[in-house]
Scaffold this motif. Structure first.
Motif, PDB file in Angstrom:
ATOM      1  N   GLU A 106       0.806  -1.045   0.139  1.00 37.17           N
ATOM      2  CA  GLU A 106       0.078  -0.085   0.128  1.00 37.17           C
ATOM      3  C   GLU A 106       0.817   1.191   0.099  1.00 37.17           C
ATOM      4  O   GLU A 106       1.870   1.309   0.902  1.00 37.17           O
ATOM      5  N   PRO A 107       0.868   2.070  -0.786  1.00 39.29           N
ATOM      6  CA  PRO A 107       1.506   3.416  -0.841  1.00 39.29           C
ATOM      7  C   PRO A 107       1.143   4.219   0.307  1.00 39.29           C
ATOM      8  O   PRO A 107       0.040   4.289   0.874  1.00 39.29           O
ATOM      9  N   SER A 108       2.425   4.888   0.856  1.00 40.85           N
ATOM     10  CA  SER A 108       2.193   5.884   2.020  1.00 40.85           C
ATOM     11  C   SER A 108       1.199   7.211   1.644  1.00 40.85           C
ATOM     12  O   SER A 108       0.774   7.608   2.583  1.00 40.85           O
ATOM     13  N   SER A 109       1.023   7.423   0.244  1.00 44.31           N
ATOM     14  CA  SER A 109       0.352   8.727  -0.128  1.00 44.31           C
ATOM     15  C   SER A 109      -0.006   8.482  -1.521  1.00 44.31           C
ATOM     16  O   SER A 109       0.620   7.755  -2.199  1.00 44.31           O
ATOM     17  N   SER A 110      -0.898   9.364  -1.851  1.00 37.65           N
ATOM     18  CA  SER A 110      -1.443   9.318  -3.178  1.00 37.65           C
ATOM     19  C   SER A 110      -0.428   9.665  -4.193  1.00 37.65           C
ATOM     20  O   SER A 110       0.042  10.704  -4.209  1.00 37.65           O
ATOM     21  N   PRO A 111      -0.152   8.688  -5.119  1.00 39.49           N
ATOM     22  CA  PRO A 111       0.812   9.137  -6.276  1.00 39.49           C
ATOM     23  C   PRO A 111       0.281  10.366  -7.102  1.00 39.49           C
ATOM     24  O   PRO A 111      -0.956  10.353  -7.413  1.00 39.49           O
ATOM     25  N   PRO A 112       1.123  11.009  -7.542  1.00 39.21           N
ATOM     26  CA  PRO A 112       0.826  12.100  -8.672  1.00 39.21           C
ATOM     27  C   PRO A 112       0.314  11.253  -9.976  1.00 39.21           C
ATOM     28  O   PRO A 112       0.924  10.274 -10.277  1.00 39.21           O
ATOM     29  N   PRO A 113      -0.776  12.202 -10.773  1.00 43.10           N
ATOM     30  CA  PRO A 113      -0.797  11.658 -12.070  1.00 43.10           C
ATOM     31  C   PRO A 113       0.426  11.574 -12.993  1.00 43.10           C
ATOM     32  O   PRO A 113       1.309  12.353 -13.002  1.00 43.10           O
ATOM     33  N   SER A 114       0.375  10.558 -13.798  1.00 42.68           N
ATOM     34  CA  SER A 114       1.500  10.362 -14.874  1.00 42.68           C
ATOM     35  C   SER A 114       1.358  11.119 -15.977  1.00 42.68           C
ATOM     36  O   SER A 114       0.382  11.866 -16.189  1.00 42.68           O
ATOM     37  N   LYS A 115       2.319  11.222 -16.703  1.00 40.37           N
ATOM     38  CA  LYS A 115       2.215  11.980 -17.892  1.00 40.37           C
ATOM     39  C   LYS A 115       1.328  11.690 -18.979  1.00 40.37           C
ATOM     40  O   LYS A 115       0.553  12.170 -19.725  1.00 40.37           O
ATOM     41  N   THR A 116       1.294  10.255 -19.020  1.00 39.75           N
ATOM     42  CA  THR A 116       0.172   9.746 -19.890  1.00 39.75           C
ATOM     43  C   THR A 116      -1.126  10.226 -19.648  1.00 39.75           C
ATOM     44  O   THR A 116      -2.143  10.342 -20.349  1.00 39.75           O
ATOM     45  N   GLN A 117      -1.500  10.231 -18.239  1.00 36.35           N
ATOM     46  CA  GLN A 117      -2.822  10.360 -17.701  1.00 36.35           C
ATOM     47  C   GLN A 117      -2.945  12.075 -17.845  1.00 36.35           C
ATOM     48  O   GLN A 117      -4.303  12.454 -18.136  1.00 36.35           O
ATOM     49  N   LEU A 118      -2.030  12.927 -17.892  1.00 38.61           N
ATOM     50  CA  LEU A 118      -2.112  14.316 -17.930  1.00 38.61           C
ATOM     51  C   LEU A 118      -2.417  14.741 -19.651  1.00 38.61           C
ATOM     52  O   LEU A 118      -2.996  15.539 -19.818  1.00 38.61           O
ATOM     53  N   ALA A 119      -1.761  13.762 -20.171  1.00 39.99           N
ATOM     54  CA  ALA A 119      -2.122  14.106 -21.732  1.00 39.99           C
ATOM     55  C   ALA A 119      -3.470  13.642 -22.209  1.00 39.99           C
ATOM     56  O   ALA A 119      -3.886  14.404 -23.224  1.00 39.99           O
ATOM     57  N   THR A 120      -4.355  12.983 -21.248  1.00 43.42           N
ATOM     58  CA  THR A 120      -5.805  12.813 -21.712  1.00 43.42           C
ATOM     59  C   THR A 120      -6.572  13.993 -21.308  1.00 43.42           C
ATOM     60  O   THR A 120      -7.914  13.677 -21.529  1.00 43.42           O
TER      61      THR A 120
END
Length: 516
Positions: free
Chosen positions: A185-199
């Motif tokens: 389980e990640p300790s915090s929410s990960p930032p959006p990836s570049k592929t996600q930001l491109a959408t």
């Protein structure tokens, strides 16, 4: 078991049906726990029907694989990307807010449908078209206003909203399933990836930043974002029972003191902090069983200014060879207790005013009571009355013993008994023959059990006879009664039993007399 979805238009709380779809619920919970759904777009919006989400990239991205299950995500094996979905016969798409897994037919067996990560939420009632195509595993219990916003969103011909609506964060309130092998389980929410930001097409705050492209607008947008996050966290704490209600605020006149020496007592802290103002309460929190100090305390001042002065001057001060740390208290446990007590008191008083029914203001509820008359609101002196008064029952046992001896006192006390025996006439039908030992009982029965109507009838009959005793008609009636009793001695005993269903109750038949 519930899961909170924080979207760009509001929060949605989903209750999972773990008893009907355990494997799909486990897959959904573990994907939420790994933050797999973060920044997933909401797409395929059909007004008053449904919308779909669960793919981190969405159908717009050419790199999207449609999503994967938690087992395929951990192993990286394409064979475990999807799993067979279970369609429970009792679960139907009948109401708005039904949550179900999107499925696709198996390549080799069309009757088997496979599920991965994408799920569907209905926006209307009676969407039975989805039965057999989407496997139900939950339902929305909070956030129906968010469903209305999604339903009213402006979309293109493919159902994609022009202004992005995305899942920002997921919170698992309860996870009954053990973590699979390799799960982390990640300790915090990960930032959006570049592929996600491109959408991204049009961001939620993009119009505001275009109109007021300055630092003040950016700061205002950041402030509103933090307020939304704080409101979502408060709602989560309210659902978990840590807050009485989400809008509660901690008191401003209470300090939190930690890193104390275990030997420091309440009196020591009160003496040290009393120079800043009047202290209402000072308590070092201790273990309930052992009584040992937990090395932190709460100090409540009379006003806010005294609390602020103590905060600025006493932080990092050395007390009992320990350098303490001070902060403003964020605990609302005392406020929560006061609020609950006041609310229950008002509800109980309102229930008493309405007639005392129910418990906590709810008529259908009743407080558990060990005894019948516990906490009754009625008069305290109300009690059940006895058939015979205590004055009548007192001393009756002694009288019966005296009567059994047959002494002369009983004969003298029974003044009217000898006169009746000396009378040449037979007794009337309401008299009963008693032995010398039962005379006291006869007096009690004649005093308590004689009805007024019966006395009136006897009195009227005696007046008509001129006080000369029973008349001839009365004596004939007594004679007939004694004759019937001797002829059928079991009549009184068997009265009401009904020997024969066709015969009148309590009367002998003609064949009974023939047998005799």
């Amino acid at each position: 078991m519930s899961v909170l979805l924080e979207t760009s238009v509001g929060d949605i709380v989903i209750d999972l049906l773990v008893d009907y779809a355990p494997k799909m619920c486990e897959n959904f919970v573990k994907l939420c726990k790994t933050k797999y759904y973060n920044f997933s777009p909401i797409h395929s919006i059909q007004k008053s029907f449904s919308f779909q989400t669960g793919d981190p990239l969405g159908p717009i991205s050419p790199e999207s694989d449609g999503g994967t299950s938690i087992w395929g995500l951990l192993s990286g094996d394409g064979k475990e990307k999807a799993f067979p979905a279970l369609f429970h016969p009792k679960l139907k798409h009948l109401e708005r807010g039904t949550v179900s897994m999107a499925t696709a037919p198996h390549p080799s067996d069309p009757e088997i449908r496979l599920a991965a990560s994408q799920f569907i939420v209905t926006l209307g009632d009676n969407t039975d078209y989805l039965d057999g195509k989407a496997a139900i595993f939950g339902k929305v219990v909070e956030g129906f206003d968010v469903l209305e916003k999604i339903n009213d969103a402006i979309v293109d011909e493919r159902g994609h909203p022009l202004v992005d609506i995305r899942i920002k964060h997921t919170v698992v309130l309860d996870d009954p399933y053990p973590d699979p092998a390799g799960f982390r389980e990640p300790s915090s929410s990960p930032p959006p990836s570049k592929t996600q930001l491109a959408t991204v097409r049009i961001g939620e705050d993009e119009e505001l930043l275009d109109e007021d492209a300055n630092e003040a607008a950016a700061a205002d947008a950041e402030r509103r974002r933090k307020e939304r996050e704080a409101a979502a966290q408060a709602l989560t704490l309210e659902m978990m029972g840590d807050l009485p209600f989400a809008e509660v605020k901690p008191p401003e006149n209470v300090l939190f003191v930690c890193k104390l020496n275990p030997v420091t007592t309440d009196e020591d802290l009160e003496l040290i902090f009393s120079r800043f103002g009047k202290i209402l309460s000072c308590e070092v929190i201790r273990d309930r069983k052992t009584g040992d100090s937990l090395q932190y305390a709460f100090i409540e001042f009379e006003d806010k200014k005294s609390c602020e002065d103590a905060y600025y001057k006493m932080d990092s001060v050395l007390i009992d060879d320990r350098r303490i740390h001070i902060d403003f208290s964020q605990s609302v446990s005392r406020l929560s207790e006061v609020w609950r007590n006041e609310t229950n008191k008002k509800r109980k008083s309102a229930a008493v005013r309405r007639g005392g029914g129910g418990w906590g203001g709810v008529k259908e509820l009743e407080k558990w009571r060990k005894y019948r008359d516990e906490d009754d609101e009625g008069p305290a002196e109300v009690d059940y009355e006895m058939v015979h008064g205590m004055e009548e029952m007192r001393g009756r046992h002694d009288k019966d013993k005296t009567a059994d001896r047959g002494g002369p006192r009983d004969r003298e006390a029974d003044g009217h008994g000898d006169s009746r025996r000396q009378d040449g006439h037979s007794q009337s039908h309401d008299s009963v023959k008693f032995s010398s030992g039962d005379r006291s009982m006869r007096r009690d029965i004649s005093r308590r059990s004689r009805s007024p109507r019966r006395d009136n009838y006897r009195g009227g009959r005696d007046e008509r006879s001129g006080g000369r005793g029973p008349s001839r008609g009365d004596r004939d009636w007594d004679h007939r009664r004694d004759r019937d009793r001797d002829r059928d001695p079991g009549r009184d005993r068997d009265w009401g039993k009904g020997r024969d269903k066709d015969k009148p109750r309590g009367h002998p038949g003609r064949e009974d007399f023939r047998g005799k």
